[in-house]
Design an enzyme around this catalytic site. Structure first.
Site, mmCIF file in Angstrom:
data_model
loop_
_atom_site.group_PDB
_atom_site.id
_atom_site.type_symbol
_atom_site.label_atom_id
_atom_site.label_comp_id
_atom_site.label_asym_id
_atom_site.label_seq_id
_atom_site.Cartn_x
_atom_site.Cartn_y
_atom_site.Cartn_z
ATOM 1 N N LYS A 99 0.851 -1.202 0.000
ATOM 2 C CA LYS A 99 0.000 0.000 0.000
ATOM 3 C C LYS A 99 0.885 1.249 0.000
ATOM 4 O O LYS A 99 0.691 2.170 -0.784
ATOM 5 C CB LYS A 99 -0.884 0.012 1.242
ATOM 6 C CG LYS A 99 -1.580 1.347 1.497
ATOM 7 C CD LYS A 99 -2.444 1.359 2.737
ATOM 8 C CE LYS A 99 -1.702 1.612 4.000
ATOM 9 N NZ LYS A 99 -1.388 3.010 4.306
ATOM 10 N N ASN A 100 1.889 1.260 0.874
ATOM 11 C CA ASN A 100 2.692 2.474 1.063
ATOM 12 C C ASN A 100 3.724 2.702 -0.031
ATOM 13 O O ASN A 100 4.383 3.737 -0.040
ATOM 14 C CB ASN A 100 3.348 2.456 2.443
ATOM 15 C CG ASN A 100 2.313 2.620 3.545
ATOM 16 O OD1 ASN A 100 1.162 2.952 3.262
ATOM 17 N ND2 ASN A 100 2.704 2.363 4.770
ATOM 18 N N ARG A 147 -8.685 -0.648 4.378
ATOM 19 C CA ARG A 147 -7.791 0.349 3.768
ATOM 20 C C ARG A 147 -6.459 -0.264 3.374
ATOM 21 O O ARG A 147 -5.817 0.195 2.444
ATOM 22 C CB ARG A 147 -7.529 1.489 4.763
ATOM 23 C CG ARG A 147 -8.704 2.393 5.028
ATOM 24 C CD ARG A 147 -8.277 3.559 5.878
ATOM 25 N NE ARG A 147 -7.073 4.149 5.303
ATOM 26 C CZ ARG A 147 -6.180 4.860 6.009
ATOM 27 N NH1 ARG A 147 -6.380 5.066 7.289
ATOM 28 N NH2 ARG A 147 -5.113 5.373 5.440
ATOM 29 N N ARG A 166 0.322 14.434 12.764
ATOM 30 C CA ARG A 166 0.917 14.187 11.436
ATOM 31 C C ARG A 166 0.951 15.442 10.558
ATOM 32 O O ARG A 166 0.340 15.518 9.508
ATOM 33 C CB ARG A 166 0.179 13.040 10.744
ATOM 34 C CG ARG A 166 0.261 11.774 11.576
ATOM 35 C CD ARG A 166 -0.428 10.613 10.953
ATOM 36 N NE ARG A 166 0.327 10.107 9.794
ATOM 37 C CZ ARG A 166 -0.097 9.062 9.078
ATOM 38 N NH1 ARG A 166 -1.236 8.492 9.362
ATOM 39 N NH2 ARG A 166 0.611 8.643 8.054
ATOM 40 N N ILE A 200 7.764 6.994 16.871
ATOM 41 C CA ILE A 200 7.424 7.742 15.648
ATOM 42 C C ILE A 200 6.151 8.568 15.809
ATOM 43 O O ILE A 200 6.126 9.750 15.507
ATOM 44 C CB ILE A 200 7.255 6.767 14.443
ATOM 45 C CG1 ILE A 200 8.511 5.918 14.257
ATOM 46 C CG2 ILE A 200 6.888 7.542 13.171
ATOM 47 C CD1 ILE A 200 9.727 6.674 13.771
ATOM 48 N N ASP A 219 4.781 0.533 11.804
ATOM 49 C CA ASP A 219 3.569 -0.099 11.269
ATOM 50 C C ASP A 219 3.433 -1.556 11.681
ATOM 51 O O ASP A 219 2.410 -2.174 11.409
ATOM 52 C CB ASP A 219 3.534 0.001 9.735
ATOM 53 C CG ASP A 219 3.360 1.424 9.282
ATOM 54 O OD1 ASP A 219 3.541 1.692 8.079
ATOM 55 O OD2 ASP A 219 3.065 2.290 10.134
ATOM 56 N N ARG A 264 -4.746 10.707 3.776
ATOM 57 C CA ARG A 264 -3.803 11.810 3.947
ATOM 58 C C ARG A 264 -2.616 11.753 2.986
ATOM 59 O O ARG A 264 -2.008 12.761 2.693
ATOM 60 C CB ARG A 264 -3.342 11.900 5.382
ATOM 61 C CG ARG A 264 -3.016 10.601 6.039
ATOM 62 C CD ARG A 264 -2.716 10.714 7.482
ATOM 63 N NE ARG A 264 -2.390 11.994 7.950
ATOM 64 C CZ ARG A 264 -1.346 12.762 7.717
ATOM 65 N NH1 ARG A 264 -0.515 12.400 7.034
ATOM 66 N NH2 ARG A 264 -1.151 13.913 8.159
ATOM 67 N N CYS A 274 -4.905 12.398 12.181
ATOM 68 C CA CYS A 274 -5.591 11.114 12.064
ATOM 69 C C CYS A 274 -5.493 10.468 13.450
ATOM 70 O O CYS A 274 -4.901 11.022 14.376
ATOM 71 C CB CYS A 274 -4.973 10.247 10.978
ATOM 72 S SG CYS A 274 -3.582 9.302 11.509
HETATM 73 C C1 EPZ Z 1 4.229 6.929 6.153
HETATM 74 O O1 EPZ Z 1 3.442 7.964 6.724
HETATM 75 C C2 EPZ Z 1 3.336 5.709 6.077
HETATM 76 N N1 EPZ Z 1 2.190 5.995 5.221
HETATM 77 C C3 EPZ Z 1 2.859 5.333 7.484
HETATM 78 O O2 EPZ Z 1 2.090 4.139 7.368
HETATM 79 C C4 EPZ Z 1 4.089 5.047 8.345
HETATM 80 O O3 EPZ Z 1 3.675 4.740 9.660
HETATM 81 C C5 EPZ Z 1 5.001 6.279 8.357
HETATM 82 O O4 EPZ Z 1 5.359 6.633 7.002
HETATM 83 C C6 EPZ Z 1 6.285 6.047 9.140
HETATM 84 O O5 EPZ Z 1 6.966 4.949 8.583
HETATM 85 C C7 EPZ Z 1 2.358 5.970 3.873
HETATM 86 O O6 EPZ Z 1 3.441 5.702 3.373
HETATM 87 C C8 EPZ Z 1 1.144 6.252 3.037
HETATM 88 P P1 EPZ Z 1 6.249 10.357 8.230
HETATM 89 P P2 EPZ Z 1 3.992 9.499 6.716
HETATM 90 O O7 EPZ Z 1 6.157 11.610 7.432
HETATM 91 O O8 EPZ Z 1 4.783 9.731 5.508
HETATM 92 C C9 EPZ Z 1 6.344 13.629 11.703
HETATM 93 C C10 EPZ Z 1 0.212 2.764 7.687
HETATM 94 O O9 EPZ Z 1 -0.284 2.227 8.685
HETATM 95 N N2 EPZ Z 1 6.272 14.608 10.612
HETATM 96 O O10 EPZ Z 1 7.426 9.458 8.030
HETATM 97 O O11 EPZ Z 1 2.836 10.388 6.989
HETATM 98 C C11 EPZ Z 1 5.060 12.808 11.811
HETATM 99 O O12 EPZ Z 1 4.111 13.484 12.606
HETATM 100 C C12 EPZ Z 1 0.695 4.191 7.747
HETATM 101 O O13 EPZ Z 1 0.349 2.185 6.570
HETATM 102 C C13 EPZ Z 1 6.286 15.977 10.931
HETATM 103 O O14 EPZ Z 1 6.332 16.360 12.094
HETATM 104 O O15 EPZ Z 1 4.927 9.473 7.995
HETATM 105 C C14 EPZ Z 1 5.554 11.529 12.461
HETATM 106 O O16 EPZ Z 1 5.636 11.733 13.854
HETATM 107 C C15 EPZ Z 1 0.482 4.812 9.128
HETATM 108 N N3 EPZ Z 1 6.235 16.878 9.914
HETATM 109 C C16 EPZ Z 1 6.969 11.364 11.897
HETATM 110 O O17 EPZ Z 1 7.351 12.660 11.407
HETATM 111 C C17 EPZ Z 1 6.182 16.504 8.588
HETATM 112 O O18 EPZ Z 1 6.143 17.387 7.697
HETATM 113 C C18 EPZ Z 1 7.065 10.364 10.739
HETATM 114 O O19 EPZ Z 1 6.082 10.724 9.781
HETATM 115 C C19 EPZ Z 1 6.172 15.116 8.294
HETATM 116 C C20 EPZ Z 1 6.225 14.198 9.317
#
Ligand code: EPZ
Length: 424
Positions: free
Chosen positions: A22-23, A399, A122, A329, A307, A93, A117
């Site tokens: 998915k990701n 999802r 996020r 995370i 995840d 998102r 979410c």
């Molecule tokens: C991706 O989300 C995945 N989703 C998530 O999988 C996964 O948990 C996550 O990466 C971490 O591996 C997809 O790929 C569609 P991040 P993403 O930006 O990109 C903070 C699932 O269950 N952050 O790596 O949104 C954020 O709040 C989902 O399949 C900021 O503060 O995650 C988090 O604490 C859930 N500012 C951390 O960084 C930003 O601009 C990591 O988020 C961006 C992120």
């Protein structure tokens, strides 16, 4: 709302074919926004989130053709609007990933802010800060991000404050058509980043270092069409291996990639599983034993993936001993804890740490899914518990897990979906 009824207490045995990730599929399906040609993507999983991202593209006038055998053909030359609407973005998102490509290819975009979410706020501040550094004019008004670029984005050196998968993906795509060279420091190293870099290179992009924490992109004038496949889903793989480990069973995941989830395989071996691997399969044999408790902390790839945290916690609830789980995370990713406790699990949460005291047996119970990966931890608990478990709010599950009931039934699980419509 559909429910899932599981009659637990059976060891899972057999083979299960892993679907496309998915990701990885989500950024890959967005990448054709950069190309002057048709992009064909294979091994696309049939998931609600994939449907949503295709709806977002369709709403922008992009031509999307679903082929048979999980292939999708995308032609963004028919794009008529650079707007990603709230009613779609709020349900998925990752739609924010259209921002970088639209600015790079068309010089403007209006994308609804994803909003928070269940698992955390996020924010997308890192995405926006990087695009501004590349010369975009970004305004956030009425819940939308309005971006504009005079001419082309400009390559520059960027350092993310924290490792962000989506931020790395958005900027990686934007940089392919920028003027000059972009260096992304503190980049995410997930396999999904490498999959995205590979399809962009197949379109003619010049990218070095994908999969490391420093990615260098030399901007080009244009990108052409190509054909590329989505990589196997490492989280789906880990989820089915956990199911085998929790039920004392023996399961082989096929169309998988053992190199994607070393940290998870090491923890499963620590829990007592016998694991063998091949180029595209992973075999887990628990030999009828109860797992041993295993402590872990989540962190960016290649460390233990957030995840997989909920699924591995479910394993620890019936393991021999006590374990400590640190979620580093997301700020609110323990919502499965109260639901697991309804099965008789013993879990205490202290901030970002959970202490799990293993019990011999879980008791089946009615529970409610709260988010995608939490819902899988409840399925795993239901498979291990004696008796009939009913899981509500199954839409969370739909999802991210393709043909879940079919795949689990193929491993000997006794389960069926109770559809809200028919109540059957
Ligand atoms: C991706 O989300 C995945 N989703 C998530 O999988 C996964 O948990 C996550 O990466 C971490 O591996 C997809 O790929 C569609 P991040 P993403 O930006 O990109 C903070 C699932 O269950 N952050 O790596 O949104 C954020 O709040 C989902 O399949 C900021 O503060 O995650 C988090 O604490 C859930 N500012 C951390 O960084 C930003 O601009 C990591 O988020 C961006 C992120």
């Amino acid at each position: 709302m559909d429910k899932l009824l599981i009659s637990g207490g059976r060891a899972l045995r057999g083979e299960v074919r892993i679907s496309g990730a998915k990701n990885a599929a989500l950024p890959l399906l967005v990448s054709p926004l950069l190309a002057d040609g048709v992009v064909t993507i294979g091994n696309v999983p049939h998931l609600q989130d994939v449907t949503t991202i295709l709806q977002v593209l369709g709403r922008m006038g992009v031509t999307v053709t679903m082929m048979e055998n999980n292939q999708v053909e995308i032609d963004a030359r028919t794009l008529t609007s650079a707007v990603a609407p709230y009613e779609l973005v709020r349900t998925m998102r990752a739609s924010i990933l259209v921002l970088g490509p639209l600015l790079a290819r068309h010089g403007e975009a209006s994308v609804s802010l994803p909003g928070g979410c269940a698992i955390g706020s996020r924010p997308v501040d890192q995405h926006l800060k990087a695009l501004v550094a590349m010369g975009a004019d970004i305004r956030v008004e009425n819940g939308y991000v309005h971006g504009k670029v005079n001419g082309r984005l400009k390559g520059t050196r960027l350092v993310f404050d924290m490792v962000t998968v989506g931020g790395t993906e958005n900027i990686l795509m934007a940089a392919t058509l920028a003027e000059g060279t972009t260096v992304i420091e503190n980049a995410a190293r997930e396999p999904e980043i490498v999959n995205l870099a590979d399809i962009l290179k197949a379109m003619g992009a010049k990218i070095e270092g994908a999969g490391t924490d420093t990615i260098t992109v030399h901007g080009v004038e244009s990108l052409h069409g190509c054909t590329h496949d989505v990589i196997p889903d490492r989280i789906e793989t880990g989820s089915y291996l956990c199911a085998a480990a929790m039920t004392g069973g023996h399961v082989r995941t096929t169309a998988a990639d053992p190199k994607q989830l070393d940290a998870v395989l090491l923890k499963l071996q620590e829990a007592g599983a016998v694991i063998t691997t091949g180029p595209d399969w992973i075999d887990l044999d628990m030999q009828g034993r109860r797992p041993k408790a295993v402590s872990f902390r989540t962190a960016p790839h290649p460390a233990f993936p957030t995840d997989m945290q909920a699924q591995f916690m479910a394993l620890n609830t019936i393991a021999e001993g006590t374990s400590t789980i640190a979620e580093t995370i997301f700020e609110n990713r323990f919502m499965h804890v109260p639901e697991l406790c309804r099965f008789g699990a013993k879990v205490a949460v202290d901030g970002h740490t959970a202490i799990v005291t293993g019990v011999e047996k879980l008791q089946a119970a009615p529970v409610m899914a709260t988010d995608l990966r939490a819902s899988m931890s409840l399925v795993l608990a239901g498979l291990a518990a004696e008796g009939d478990t009913v899981i509500d709010r199954l839409y969370h599950m739909d999802r991210g897990y393709e043909r879940l009931e079919e795949k689990l039934a193929g491993l000997g699980a006794q389960l069926r979906r109770i559809s809200a419509r028919s109540g059957s």
